[in-house]
Motif scaffolding. Structure first.
Motif, PDB file in Angstrom:
ATOM      1  N   TYR A 132       0.836  -1.207   0.000  1.00 20.56           N
ATOM      2  CA  TYR A 132       0.000   0.000   0.000  1.00 20.56           C
ATOM      3  C   TYR A 132       0.869   1.255   0.000  1.00 20.56           C
ATOM      4  N   GLN A 133       1.921   1.265   0.810  1.00 23.90           N
ATOM      5  CA  GLN A 133       2.783   2.444   0.911  1.00 23.90           C
ATOM      6  C   GLN A 133       3.584   2.667  -0.361  1.00 23.90           C
ATOM      7  N   TRP A 134       3.949   1.583  -1.054  1.00 27.44           N
ATOM      8  CA  TRP A 134       4.760   1.717  -2.267  1.00 27.44           C
ATOM      9  C   TRP A 134       3.940   1.991  -3.512  1.00 27.44           C
ATOM     10  N   ALA A 135       2.753   1.412  -3.607  1.00 26.25           N
ATOM     11  CA  ALA A 135       1.981   1.405  -4.855  1.00 26.25           C
ATOM     12  C   ALA A 135       1.451   2.788  -5.221  1.00 26.25           C
ATOM     13  N   GLN A 136       1.415   3.055  -6.529  1.00 30.76           N
ATOM     14  CA  GLN A 136       0.765   4.257  -7.039  1.00 30.76           C
ATOM     15  C   GLN A 136      -0.746   4.070  -7.064  1.00 30.76           C
ATOM     16  N   VAL A 137      -1.181   2.897  -7.525  1.00 24.34           N
ATOM     17  CA  VAL A 137      -2.602   2.528  -7.473  1.00 24.34           C
ATOM     18  C   VAL A 137      -2.763   1.580  -6.289  1.00 24.34           C
ATOM     19  N   LYS A 138      -3.509   2.008  -5.293  1.00 23.01           N
ATOM     20  CA  LYS A 138      -3.606   1.253  -4.048  1.00 23.01           C
ATOM     21  C   LYS A 138      -4.511   0.033  -4.207  1.00 23.01           C
TER      22      LYS A 138
END
Length: 292
Positions: free
Chosen positions: A176-182
């Motif tokens: 979640y913290q890394w992704a651009q699209v959660k």
């Protein structure tokens, strides 16, 4: 069936890629009369039935062409969505990456799902945990290439929402913290927990992530206990080999392995009814990779 299976065997021996579409499972009379007791039995029966029907309908032109890509489909079992009814339906898919470390398999699977169902966009896609080596814990690095491809598909409006499967709180938080699209959902296997882990529940609630349940087996559960120590590629190869055993003149190509499987579901929103359409199977021959 001898002549049919000989022709099918010859085509399989020359082709590099096979797209196998089982169609709507509810259309298979055998599966309605006898409910498979395991996931592997269901998948094996679907493959056998599809190969049997397909081999009986092979045209002479196809045999003369010997195409590199074979489309193994039974027309009466494949159902496209009526465009006039599309707004009343939610189309979802779950993708299982089996024998490929290439993120291109993700796009290929989604493109085929849309083509088979006759839609331009899937409402949601859940990706199962990608294959990793035995004894290695799943990490963000394993997920990143597949998730990036899913993000590209969201940005190109091929998918509306994307989710995960079998991630614990730490893994889901890192993604979640890394992704651009959660991720908007995370599936939890019913066999692994009777109650949702409190830390996972709290995190999901905080960031508005749906927690769903599923009973899809992991790779090691696709075959009998005698194969429990097999890798996911080996498990899949054994499963497909069993599906070929009923065909006298159609031998299993020695260099074939499963790349991905995709299961599609359609929810009819107006009445809440759910139809399981098809586990779509794609596997490819590769002479450079031999799995015993």
């Amino acid at each position: 069936m001898g002549t049919d299976s000989r022709a099918a065997g010859a085509l399989l021996a020359r082709a590099r890629t096979l797209h196998l579409q089982t169609g709507n499972l509810l259309n298979w009379g055998r599966l309605r009369k006898k409910c498979p007791s395991t996931h592997s039995e269901e998948l094996r029966d679907c493959i056998q039935k599809t190969l049997n029907e397909w081999s009986s309908q092979i045209s002479p032109d196809l045999v003369r062409e010997f195409p590199d890509v074979l489309e193994c489909t039974v027309s009466h079992a494949v159902e496209k969505i009526n465009p006039d009814e599309r707004e009343e339906m939610k189309v979802s898919a779950k993708l299982f990456i089996v024998g490929s470390n290439s993120s291109s398999s993700t796009r290929n699977a989604i493109d085929m799902a849309c083509s088979v169902l006759g839609v331009a966009q899937l409402d949601s896609v859940i990706i199962a945990s990608p294959p990793i080596e035995d004894g290695v814990n799943l990490s963000l690095e394993h997920l990143q290439p597949y998730w990036e491809e899913l993000e590209n598909l969201v940005q190109s409006k091929k998918i509306v929402a994307i989710g995960t499967s079998d991630l614990d709180k730490t893994q889901l938080e890192q993604l979640y913290q890394w992704a651009q699209v959660k991720p908007n959902s995370n599936q939890v296997n019913l066999a692994s927990c009777c109650v949702m882990p409190p830390d996972l529940t709290a995190f999901a609630k905080q960031f508005d992530i749906q927690l769903l349940t599923h009973n899809d087996p992991k790779g090691s559960n696709l075959v009998p206990p005698t194969c429990q120590n097999c890798s996911l590629k080996q498990v899949s190869k054994k499963l497909f080999r069993k599906a070929f055993l009923t065909f006298k003149h159609m031998s299993f190509p020695p260099s074939i392995f499963n790349l991905w499987r995709c299961k599609h579901l359609i929810y009819v929103l107006c009445i809440g009814e759910q139809f399981i359409l098809l586990p779509n199977v794609h596997f490819e021959k590769c002479a450079a990779i031999l799995i015993i």
